[in-house]
Design an enzyme around this catalytic site. Structure first.
Site, PDB file in Angstrom:
ATOM      1  N   GLY A   1       5.462   9.086 -42.460  1.00 52.80           N
ATOM      2  CA  GLY A   1       4.912   8.406 -43.626  1.00 52.80           C
ATOM      3  C   GLY A   1       6.077   7.974 -44.492  1.00 52.80           C
TER       4      GLY A   1
ATOM      5  N   GLN B   1      -2.174   9.404 -35.829  1.00 53.01           N
ATOM      6  CA  GLN B   1      -2.146   9.845 -37.233  1.00 53.01           C
ATOM      7  C   GLN B   1      -3.549   9.809 -37.839  1.00 53.01           C
ATOM      8  OE1 GLN B   1      -0.002   7.661 -35.904  1.00 53.01           O
ATOM      9  NE2 GLN B   1       2.058   7.886 -36.729  1.00 53.01           N
TER      10      GLN B   1
ATOM     11  N   ASP C   1       5.229   0.230 -44.810  1.00 56.24           N
ATOM     12  CA  ASP C   1       6.538   0.855 -44.633  1.00 56.24           C
ATOM     13  C   ASP C   1       7.655   0.021 -45.250  1.00 56.24           C
ATOM     14  OD1 ASP C   1       4.824   2.030 -42.260  1.00 56.24           O
ATOM     15  OD2 ASP C   1       6.470   3.409 -42.669  1.00 56.24           O
TER      16      ASP C   1
ATOM     17  N   ASN D   1       3.994  -2.388 -41.208  1.00 59.80           N
ATOM     18  CA  ASN D   1       3.234  -1.146 -41.269  1.00 59.80           C
ATOM     19  C   ASN D   1       2.892  -0.750 -39.834  1.00 59.80           C
ATOM     20  OD1 ASN D   1       1.962   0.918 -42.914  1.00 59.80           O
ATOM     21  ND2 ASN D   1      -0.007   0.069 -42.285  1.00 59.80           N
TER      22      ASN D   1
END
Lengths: 366, 366
Positions: free
Chosen positions: B56, B203, B244, B254
């Site tokens: 993350g 995730q 990100d 991302n």
């Protein structure tokens, strides 16, 4: 299908009937274990279809036809009327084993119709068996013809994205989308294949890569979510998928994720082809809204089955049993996203109610 | 983050530093095992980042900052100059542990700049440590503010699709996209969340469902490929994801699959929101083409790690080691698909080079 078993090349079909036994390449165990599983009763064959021992619209249709042939033989009735009633009841159970693919119900109905001919029980049983075998033979011819018909759409060295498994495991003896790719390879076009893994059951990673390896066709495995990335990188020349049921207007029910791939191809101006036998068209179904979408067990999403380091089959869980899951295993791609249908009767690029009806009626039945 | 461990509610952060030790909730073991893993050296912390013990954008940035603080203390040098050279070398290694998220390199650079202040070694070491802790505190404030800012976009009983994990495991102490959802739940809006499992590392199924369960927020887990189906069924009111790295023009890097979700939301006229701290904007990066996309090991696609029936962690293989794999773990969503950015400084709906520059410059640095 050409399969290399213990280093020896063998020619084999995904589903066959020998005597009263239905035999299937056990697709649950691939790619690590090649085993033919055998089912002696029609009920066992139905359970095998539900458990995905075999899958793919073609194979499910053939297995269903063989289950009717088994039932015709195995039903214990004292009169023809009683036998007939029990056969219809069994046929209903068989047709409902997987609801989305039209091939299963149409194969079952075709075999039931065969039971009408003849008067003696033995004769009726024989006719049902002949009908079931005819479905297998029709699939073999259709998949060969589809594979050839698709060649007009593929240029040399095309990079082709496909989804799920549409090869010789799914329809005897070549496949639909994968049949087209296999034929392109055989004729020296050197296709490169991107295989999306196809969660939850991983038909892409477990079955399609296995088939491509048997044939020596170059390919890369990707996660389902990476297709958009491939398009953005300009790595895809065409998308080809199969179909479980095609409505009269051209809407396509196929493996979950197919719709997303169609939208992305459209967004990037890449052709999106659907390869399927005309048998997959269901004129009784006006559009995609009328297609029943099968929902399968939450377990398929909460866990993965594969091969453990010790070589045995094992399952790992990735979400607790308490996790709520939605597991629709098909979706519907509206006809407007389909560039062309590739069928055993040729390529259909002008998609409409009329052209589809013409295509379907241009054949002579089975 | 509120975590229920052995029936007791505890308040805990995903990444902390205690003395010379960096402690992380081990995200590889969730959802079945809750364990805090501890790393005594900066090299061990770097390896943990690479191994996804924590992940993350926020958590990776904080862990990287702590790794610099560890390095500042652990480097064995006889002069300040030598120490400084070695710290820069270590910082470079740390920043490269994960290339896509901008938070890691910016956190590392911020800590390096702090090493310039003071003259004595002990003072420099102290300043680096203070800087690293400031990054954690900034994240905590930012994620709280993002969670609140997003409320203007969410109506009561919205059904929200999210991807990957963007909760308190990803950025302390609320999350970005999941922070917004958490806040909606806390204020009685009764959101329903669709969680895409997020292959290859899962995730979604492993971490997001776990966080939602801790908070009692209703949700359904789906395979990544089912998002289009949800849209077709009219089940989604909004899509919210994290980021990100965001380029100066608003292009968003991302988790792989984000781009597909953006295209589908666009196709269905559903808003697509990106929740991220302004720290995620990289003005030095003109557009998405300039963002390096991390490719990870083929092993992640060929196999699954989860919990075996005996309760131990295990891995099953689903494709042979010989299978060629493409495993890009991020993609870039062009700015045109983004309905709004949700940041700690409010919602940005008019997305342009100018508005993004204004937003980023409106702050006072860290």
């Amino acid at each position: 299908m050409r399969v290399i078993i213990d280093g020896r090349v063998q020619d084999i079909l995904a589903v066959v009937m020998k005597g009263q036994q239905v035999q299937m390449i056990d697709q649950r165990l691939l790619p690590f274990t090649f085993r033919i599983s055998k089912f002696r009763t029609w009920q066992a064959t139905v359970q095998a279809i539900k458990d995905l021992v075999t899958r793919g619209a073609g194979s499910v249709g053939v297995a269903g036809a063989f289950a009717v042939a088994q039932a015709a033989q195995q039903i214990d009735a004292s009169t023809i009327e009683e036998w007939n009633a029990q056969l219809h009841s069994a046929a209903q159970t068989i047709a409902q084993a997987r609801p989305t693919a039209v091939t299963l119900s149409s194969a079952v109905n075709y075999c039931l119709a065969a039971a009408e001919s003849g008067t003696a029980l033995a004769e009726k049983q024989h006719q049902v068996r002949v009908a079931a075998k005819a479905i297998l033979e029709r699939d073999m011819k259709a998949s060969q013809a589809i594979s050839e018909a698709g060649q007009s759409l593929l240029k040399s060295q095309y990079r082709i994205l496909t989804h799920c498994n549409t090869g010789a495991l799914a329809i005897q003896d070549h496949g639909t989308a994968l049949g087209v790719i296999r034929q392109a390879h055989a004729t020296g076009k050197e296709p490169l294949v991107y295989v999306s893994e196809t969660r939850p059951w991983l038909q892409g990673s477990r079955l399609t890569t296995w088939e491509l390896q048997q044939e020596g066709i170059p390919h890369h495995l990707i996660v389902d979510s990476a297709c958009g990335y491939l398009h953005q990188q300009g790595l895809v020349d065409a998308v080809i998928v199969g179909a479980d049921r095609i409505a009269a207007n051209g809407d396509v029910a196929n493996k979950i994720g197919t719709y997303e791939k169609a939208v992305l191809a459209h967004e990037h101006g890449i052709p999106f082809y659907v390869a399927a036998p005309t048998d997959a068209f269901d004129l009784a179904c006006p559009n995609g809204h009328d297609i029943a979408i099968e929902e399968r067990s939450a377990h398929e999403v909460r866990s993965f089955t594969g091969t453990l380091p010790n070589g045995r089959t094992g399952t790992v869980q990735i979400a607790p049993d308490t996790t709520s899951v939605l597991n629709p295993v098909f979706d519907v791609t509206p006809a407007k996203y389909v560039s062309a249908f590739i069928t055993e009767r040729g390529v259909l690029s002008q998609i409409s109610l009329t052209s589809i009806k013409q295509l379907v009626h241009s054949g002579n039945g089975l």
